[in-house]
Structure formats: C-alpha cells, structure tokens
Write a protein that holds these residues in place. Structure first.
Motif, PDB file in Angstrom:
ATOM      1  N   GLU A 155      50.766  49.520 -35.828  1.00 61.29           N
ATOM      2  CA  GLU A 155      50.044  48.331 -36.266  1.00 61.29           C
ATOM      3  C   GLU A 155      51.019  47.253 -36.744  1.00 61.29           C
ATOM      4  O   GLU A 155      50.937  46.094 -36.364  1.00 61.29           O
ATOM      5  CB  GLU A 155      49.161  48.759 -37.437  1.00 61.29           C
ATOM      6  N   SER A 159      57.074  35.773 -30.521  1.00 63.31           N
ATOM      7  CA  SER A 159      55.821  35.533 -29.812  1.00 63.31           C
ATOM      8  C   SER A 159      56.029  35.289 -28.320  1.00 63.31           C
ATOM      9  O   SER A 159      55.201  35.697 -27.512  1.00 63.31           O
ATOM     10  CB  SER A 159      55.078  34.366 -30.449  1.00 63.31           C
ATOM     11  N   TYR A 214      56.583  38.608 -26.754  1.00 64.43           N
ATOM     12  CA  TYR A 214      55.311  39.329 -26.844  1.00 64.43           C
ATOM     13  C   TYR A 214      54.354  38.849 -25.762  1.00 64.43           C
ATOM     14  O   TYR A 214      53.704  39.655 -25.090  1.00 64.43           O
ATOM     15  CB  TYR A 214      54.709  39.112 -28.232  1.00 64.43           C
ATOM     16  N   GLY A 215      54.290  37.524 -25.582  1.00 64.30           N
ATOM     17  CA  GLY A 215      53.426  36.953 -24.553  1.00 64.30           C
ATOM     18  C   GLY A 215      53.841  37.419 -23.165  1.00 64.30           C
ATOM     19  O   GLY A 215      53.009  37.826 -22.356  1.00 64.30           O
ATOM     20  N   VAL A 257      51.828  39.840 -20.453  1.00 65.54           N
ATOM     21  CA  VAL A 257      51.588  39.441 -19.063  1.00 65.54           C
ATOM     22  C   VAL A 257      52.134  40.498 -18.098  1.00 65.54           C
ATOM     23  O   VAL A 257      51.470  40.878 -17.122  1.00 65.54           O
ATOM     24  CB  VAL A 257      52.219  38.056 -18.785  1.00 65.54           C
ATOM     25  N   PRO A 310      45.471  45.024 -34.063  1.00 65.82           N
ATOM     26  CA  PRO A 310      46.508  44.365 -34.859  1.00 65.82           C
ATOM     27  C   PRO A 310      46.386  42.851 -34.951  1.00 65.82           C
ATOM     28  O   PRO A 310      46.758  42.262 -35.957  1.00 65.82           O
ATOM     29  CB  PRO A 310      47.804  44.756 -34.143  1.00 65.82           C
ATOM     30  N   ILE A 311      45.844  42.194 -33.923  1.00 66.93           N
ATOM     31  CA  ILE A 311      45.781  40.736 -33.961  1.00 66.93           C
ATOM     32  C   ILE A 311      44.381  40.266 -34.349  1.00 66.93           C
ATOM     33  O   ILE A 311      44.214  39.350 -35.149  1.00 66.93           O
ATOM     34  CB  ILE A 311      46.207  40.129 -32.597  1.00 66.93           C
ATOM     35  N   ALA A 344      44.527  37.310 -20.832  1.00 70.03           N
ATOM     36  CA  ALA A 344      45.422  38.414 -20.471  1.00 70.03           C
ATOM     37  C   ALA A 344      44.721  39.370 -19.510  1.00 70.03           C
ATOM     38  O   ALA A 344      45.323  39.865 -18.553  1.00 70.03           O
ATOM     39  CB  ALA A 344      45.881  39.162 -21.718  1.00 70.03           C
ATOM     40  N   ARG A 370      39.554  22.608 -32.684  1.00 74.47           N
ATOM     41  CA  ARG A 370      39.403  23.533 -33.800  1.00 74.47           C
ATOM     42  C   ARG A 370      39.490  22.771 -35.109  1.00 74.47           C
ATOM     43  O   ARG A 370      38.767  23.038 -36.053  1.00 74.47           O
ATOM     44  CB  ARG A 370      40.476  24.616 -33.718  1.00 74.47           C
ATOM     45  N   ALA A 381      48.615  33.760 -16.557  1.00 79.54           N
ATOM     46  CA  ALA A 381      49.844  34.336 -17.111  1.00 79.54           C
ATOM     47  C   ALA A 381      50.517  33.315 -18.024  1.00 79.54           C
ATOM     48  O   ALA A 381      50.912  33.636 -19.147  1.00 79.54           O
ATOM     49  CB  ALA A 381      50.786  34.757 -15.988  1.00 79.54           C
ATOM     50  N   THR A 401      48.376  32.785 -21.142  1.00 73.79           N
ATOM     51  CA  THR A 401      48.519  33.897 -22.077  1.00 73.79           C
ATOM     52  C   THR A 401      49.783  33.717 -22.926  1.00 73.79           C
ATOM     53  O   THR A 401      49.740  33.878 -24.150  1.00 73.79           O
ATOM     54  CB  THR A 401      48.589  35.238 -21.320  1.00 73.79           C
ATOM     55  N   VAL A 402      50.897  33.366 -22.270  1.00 66.38           N
ATOM     56  CA  VAL A 402      52.143  33.176 -23.015  1.00 66.38           C
ATOM     57  C   VAL A 402      52.004  31.992 -23.982  1.00 66.38           C
ATOM     58  O   VAL A 402      52.412  32.072 -25.143  1.00 66.38           O
ATOM     59  CB  VAL A 402      53.336  32.978 -22.050  1.00 66.38           C
ATOM     60  N   ALA A 444      49.919  33.024 -26.900  1.00 64.80           N
ATOM     61  CA  ALA A 444      50.667  33.944 -27.757  1.00 64.80           C
ATOM     62  C   ALA A 444      51.663  33.200 -28.626  1.00 64.80           C
ATOM     63  O   ALA A 444      51.853  33.535 -29.794  1.00 64.80           O
ATOM     64  CB  ALA A 444      51.385  34.997 -26.912  1.00 64.80           C
ATOM     65  N   THR A 445      52.306  32.159 -28.073  1.00 67.32           N
ATOM     66  CA  THR A 445      53.333  31.466 -28.848  1.00 67.32           C
ATOM     67  C   THR A 445      52.760  30.386 -29.758  1.00 67.32           C
ATOM     68  O   THR A 445      53.300  30.128 -30.821  1.00 67.32           O
ATOM     69  CB  THR A 445      54.392  30.821 -27.931  1.00 67.32           C
ATOM     70  N   TYR A 486      48.991  32.609 -31.568  1.00 66.77           N
ATOM     71  CA  TYR A 486      49.080  34.027 -31.965  1.00 66.77           C
ATOM     72  C   TYR A 486      47.734  34.721 -31.815  1.00 66.77           C
ATOM     73  O   TYR A 486      47.286  35.425 -32.707  1.00 66.77           O
ATOM     74  CB  TYR A 486      49.556  34.164 -33.418  1.00 66.77           C
ATOM     75  N   VAL A 497      46.607  36.558 -28.935  1.00 66.88           N
ATOM     76  CA  VAL A 497      46.504  37.533 -27.850  1.00 66.88           C
ATOM     77  C   VAL A 497      46.647  38.929 -28.449  1.00 66.88           C
ATOM     78  O   VAL A 497      47.671  39.242 -29.056  1.00 66.88           O
ATOM     79  CB  VAL A 497      47.597  37.299 -26.775  1.00 66.88           C
ATOM     80  N   ASP A 498      45.591  39.727 -28.342  1.00 66.64           N
ATOM     81  CA  ASP A 498      45.635  41.078 -28.880  1.00 66.64           C
ATOM     82  C   ASP A 498      45.947  42.045 -27.747  1.00 66.64           C
ATOM     83  O   ASP A 498      45.098  42.316 -26.901  1.00 66.64           O
ATOM     84  CB  ASP A 498      44.311  41.431 -29.555  1.00 66.64           C
ATOM     85  N   VAL A 499      47.166  42.564 -27.746  1.00 65.18           N
ATOM     86  CA  VAL A 499      47.616  43.404 -26.628  1.00 65.18           C
ATOM     87  C   VAL A 499      46.846  44.726 -26.572  1.00 65.18           C
ATOM     88  O   VAL A 499      46.572  45.255 -25.494  1.00 65.18           O
ATOM     89  CB  VAL A 499      49.155  43.615 -26.682  1.00 65.18           C
ATOM     90  N   ALA A 540      43.443  43.917 -25.127  1.00 65.62           N
ATOM     91  CA  ALA A 540      43.634  43.623 -23.701  1.00 65.62           C
ATOM     92  C   ALA A 540      43.818  44.907 -22.904  1.00 65.62           C
ATOM     93  O   ALA A 540      43.236  45.074 -21.833  1.00 65.62           O
ATOM     94  CB  ALA A 540      44.832  42.695 -23.513  1.00 65.62           C
TER      95      ALA A 540
END
Lengths: 281, 306
Positions: free
Chosen positions: A243, A254, A257-258, A262, B6-7, B59, B105, B227, B230-231, B234-235, B238, B240-242, B245
């Motif tokens: 976790e 990040s 991670y991204g 992918v 986790p995310i 993702a 947002r 793809a 998604t990146v 993520a950057t 934050y 994207v929950d892997v 997914a």
C-alpha cells in the motif's frame, strides 16, 4: 494510590485484550497522561487508546479505536460527589472545505451556490457518556471545541455567497448533516460507558474512507458542567507494505508510475490478444 | 474479499471490480469497442471518486485497445498513416482536456460537465446508430444488400494540405483527421473514455473511410491517446489507481474472450442495434441523475479548490 494503580493495570490488560482491533498490545501502555501537581485534591483523568499506530495495508477496511481509562481522586474523597462525565473526540487534520448546493436550473440540477470553509475537520467523531448538551453548557463546549456544532469552521474571507446572513449557518449545518450520513462526522451520546465507579470504556469506528495521517484523540472529564481534567493523545494511520509502496511510487515518481501503468495495461492487452489467438479468432 | 485501494483510498470488494471488468470486457469483445464509456460511469456509481474513475478508466481502455489493435493488425486493418495524423490531433486534444479538467473542478462543475458530455454524445451517437441499424436490418429482411455511396465528395475534401492515405484509399486534407483526433483526445481526458463511439462514426461518415479500416485505425489511435492521457493524469492529478486498473483489466481480458465468441453468432447490424441500445441506456441513466431530484442537494469537497 498504589492499590488503585494495581487494579487499574489489571483492568488495562483486560481492556487491551478486549480491544477488537488491537494488533500490538504494547501500544496500549505506550503513554500515560502527564503528571499533575499531587498536592491539589481533585479528580484526575487517566486514559489511553488501544492502538497508537494503525497499519493501513491491502486488507484495511476501517478500524476501531478503543478509548479507555480511569478517574482517580487525589486526596480524601468528598462525602457527596456529583456524577462524572467523559467525552472523547477523535479528529483528523483540518482542510479547506467547499460546500456546494445544487439548484433546479432550466430542467437539470446544477451546482449554483457554494461556501468555502477554512479548517473544516476531514473526520470528526465525538462520543460521550451522555448527551453533550446535558454534560456542559454551549460556552464550555465551544471553548474546548467539543461537538460538531461547536467546531469553528470559519468561512473564507471574500466569499461572495457567504456574505449573506444565514447562508453560512445553513451551509455549515448541511455540511454536518451530509458528513454524518457519510460517516465522516460521528456523534454518539452513549458511546462511553463507566465500568464500575471509576473505569470507563468507549469506542470509535473509523470508516475505510478515513483520510490517512495523524488523528488527534482528546478525552475530557466533566463534573457539574465544568471541565475537570483532560488527556490528549495521537493515533497514526500509516500506509504499510505494498500500500505504502504504490502510494509513494504514484506520488514521488508519478511519470514512471504512469508509464508503468500503461506498460502493464499494454502487456495485459497483448496477453488478451494472445489468448484470443489461441482460440483461433 | 476486500482490498484497500492505494489511490482511491477506500476499501472495495475485489470480485465486484473483476466482475465489472468481465462484464464490460464481454461487451467490448462482442461489439469491438473499448468500453471506457461503461467503465467510468460504473466506477463512479460504485463510489470510486470521479477523478480516480476517469484516470483509472483510461488505463483500462489502453489494455482493451491494445488487444483490439493487435487483432485488427493481423487482418491488415490498421491505416498507420491516418492513425498518426489522428494521434497528433489527439495529443493536442488531451493536453487541453487535462487542463480543462483542472478548470472545471475548480469551478465545481466537473461532474456536471462529464454527465452532460455523456448524455449529449452517447445520446446522439446512440440514436444515430439505432436508426441506422434498424434501417440496415429492414434492408436485410427485404433482401436488398446495403451499398454505401463513396462517390460523393463533400466540402471536407476541398480543404488544403492533401495527403494520400494508401490503406484507406483516400486522398484528402490532413485537417479533418487532425480536428477529429483533437476532439476525441479532449473527450478522452475529460470523460475517461477512448472516444471510439465518436471517432468511428466520424471516420465513416465524415472522412468516408472503409468500415474495416476504421475499427483498426481508431483502436490504434485510442490506444495511443489513452496511454498518453493515463500518464498525464498520473503526473498532474495523481488519480490513476494501478490496483483498481489491474482488477478491471484481468476481468476484461477474460470477459472479452466470451464476448468475441458470442458476437460471432450475430450479424453486423444486429450487433450495432444492441450496441446502440446499450449506449442509449447508459446515456439515459446518466441523464436521469441530472433531472431527478438528487438525494443530497449539498455536496462537500475537501482540499484547496481555488
């Protein structure tokens, strides 16, 4: 004093065993409350929580914080004594809160009004032996920031929607009501029970969606509407193992991670088409 | 069996999400679509925060479009040149889209915008597809084979900067595919979808590409754009929950297998009719939430919003 302490230790052990969510027994004895001057006679509160560190791993689905303690009297016991009340507050760090209201606008529901509150608790639970209003006056509760209605969540200066009188109060009470439905704000008037004359026990259930980090735990002892003694502690909700690894990976690196996500997705996609190929699609 | 994500920072039952992935995978295997337009709203319905639903949905679309592209590539159904042009537009679109998400947002209108996008795009595409498929089914019943006219050229073909797309048998300006790519990239970032349901009709009816090449080329472009999205998510967000997914993708791979073999028993226009019905159902469900009195008039968002 010595005899009382002995009894208390024995009962502490019982409570620690009874604490459903307790993972580490030693944590229960981690911290005694600060010593107060012994000379002054009066009630003194000693309390603790079942766990000071709650691990958040893949199996985390909320946790139960057990609050227990005892009330001692220093000096000769008075002949007649007013009943004692204990209040416990568990609070997560505060954050800016935007409360929005939907309105019916040309056929659909749209967020129209909003009020921004500074320093609203992201989680707030108050448990007590009786209803807070009976235990102490509004002023005393406000002074000690006990109870959801007393939490001073000030509006952000210059918020146009908050300037009208009554609007802020309406949004605050609606936020509290919504927070209670989401189990983000909790109030239990009989959540703490006395076991015998001077031992008490209560519990607060933390939902799985609780914001992680440090929770403050404050236990208050009231008598005749006055705050007699208090005890402060902390409970840490910390990510552990996989976790923690994923969270740190996603936040600190990040980009990597991204890309990793992918690549993983693409690999599963290739695997999928390989499986389809096996079937001769 | 619960799992703490986790995310998304909440505990979920993993079988719910493997099952959701399988169900969507079944449909995407059957209809040859990415399934993002189903995954993202379903995630939101089950209590995943909307930002995480959008990021994780994209993702998941990567996985399904990669396997789809490989299958189409084997049949030589991918026009890479067209794909790259669409992709160039898509990158610009998704960059704008991610910024738009931040702005919306902040204004508190993100959820409304996403819902409206779903209702408008899914609703109109669904209706078009429904009428088209009903007409096709009727034609088949009457015994007249459908023939699409490819002779007529519209204003789109009079634009400058013409390029020859060999695989699509087209000689046309790069501006229309660039614009379509950009628009789909924008939708992909905002709605957490691949955008195939917009791109496929646009390629067929606006660019007049052959239907066979359309599916493969759009899957190729969608895979690349999601793809990148998604990146970017993520950057910058934050969100994207892997783990989530992974649960969805494992389910989707299994489900797509069954979906593909189920789809083989149906004819093209029957599949399109069913897909149209599904798309309209999703659109109606989201639309209903916009017009029905919400259970909570108030909503709360923590964190620095402005």
């Amino acid at each position: 004093m010595v005899v009382i302490a002995g009894v208390r230790l024995g009962l502490f052990a019982v409570f620690a065993m009874g604490a459903a969510a307790a993972l580490t027994g030693h944590a229960a004895f981690a911290k005694e409350s600060d010593p107060v001057p012994a000379a002054k006679p009066g009630y003194r509160l000693e309390a603790d929580v079942s766990m000071h560190a709650i691990p958040v791993d893949v199996r985390f689905s909320g946790a139960r914080v057990v609050i227990f303690g005892s009330v001692d009297y220093t000096g000769p016991l008075p002949e007649v004594s007013a009943p004692l009340d204990v209040v416990a507050v568990v609070e997560a760090p505060r954050s800016e809160l935007t409360v929005r209201r939907k309105s019916w606008m040309s056929g659909i529901w749209i967020n129209t009004k909003s009020v921004v509150f500074e320093h609203a608790p992201t989680f707030y639970a108050v448990v007590a032996t009786r209803a807070l209003e009976i235990i102490a006056s509004k002023e005393v509760l406000l002074e000690n920031r006990i109870g959801l209605e007393q939490v001073p969540i000030a509006t952000v200066l210059g918020d146009p929607d908050a300037s009208k009188p009554g609007v802020t109060d309406e949004f605050r009470s609606q936020a509290i009501a919504l927070g209670m439905r989401q189990k983000r704000y909790v109030r239990e008037d009989d959540g703490i029970n006395f076991v015998g004359a001077n031992l008490f026990r209560g519990q607060i259930d933390l939902p799985a969606s609780i914001p992680l980090g440090q929770l403050s735990v404050n236990v208050y002892l009231f008598q005749s509407g006055k705050l007699v003694s208090r005890y402060d502690s902390k409970v840490n909700l910390q990510r552990e193992g996989v976790e923690n690894f994923i969270y740190e990976f996603a936040h600190r690196q990040s980009l990597l991670y991204g890309i990793f996500t992918v690549v993983l997705a693409a690999a599963i996609g290739v695997l999928g088409s390989f499986l389809a190929g096996l079937r001769g699609r | 069996m619960t799992f703490y994500l986790p995310i998304a920072e909440t505990a979920v039952n993993i079988f719910v999400y493997i099952g959701m992935g399988a169900a969507v995978g079944f449909l995407s295997g059957m209809f040859g679509v990415g399934g993002g337009f189903l995954i993202t709203p379903l995630l939101m319905l089950t209590g995943i925060p909307s930002a995480v639903a959008v990021g994780t949905g994209s993702a998941q679309v990567v996985a399904s479009s990669v396997s789809g592209t490989i299958a189409q590539y084997r049949r030589n159904n991918v026009d890479f040149k067209m794909g790259y042009v669409l992709l160039a537009g898509g990158v610009v679109g998704s960059l704008i889209g991610v910024e738009l998400v931040v702005l919306l947002r902040r204004a508190g209108q993100f959820d409304l915008f996403v819902s409206l996008s779903y209702v408008v795009f899914l609703g109109s595409i669904g209706l078009l597809m429904l009428f088209e498929s009903i007409a096709a089914i009727r034609k088949v019943r009457r015994g007249t084979a459908s023939k699409r006219d490819r002779g007529h050229h519209n204003w789109i073909h009079s634009l400058p900067w013409k390029v020859r797309f060999t695989r699509s048998k087209l000689y046309m300006s790069v501006y229309p595919p660039l614009a379509i790519g950009a628009f789909v990239g924008l939708l992909s970032a905002v709605m957490g979808v691949g955008g195939g349901f917009v791109m496929v009709p646009a390629m067929i009816y606006l660019l007049k590409m052959p239907t066979g090449v359309v599916i493969g080329t759009s899957l190729f472009q969608i895979g690349c754009v999601t793809a990148i999205t998604t990146v970017l998510q993520a950057t910058s967000n934050y969100n994207v929950d892997v783990v989530l997914a992974l649960l969805l993708m494992v389910g989707a791979v299994a489900g797509a297998e069954f979906g593909a073999s189920a789809g083989q028993h149906l004819r093209g226009e029957q599949l399109r009719f069913l897909l149209a019905a599904l798309v309209l159902l999703v659109s109606a469900r989201i639309g209903w939430d916009l017009i029905a009195t919400p259970p909570d008039l108030y909503s709360m968002t923590f964190g620095r919003g402005r």
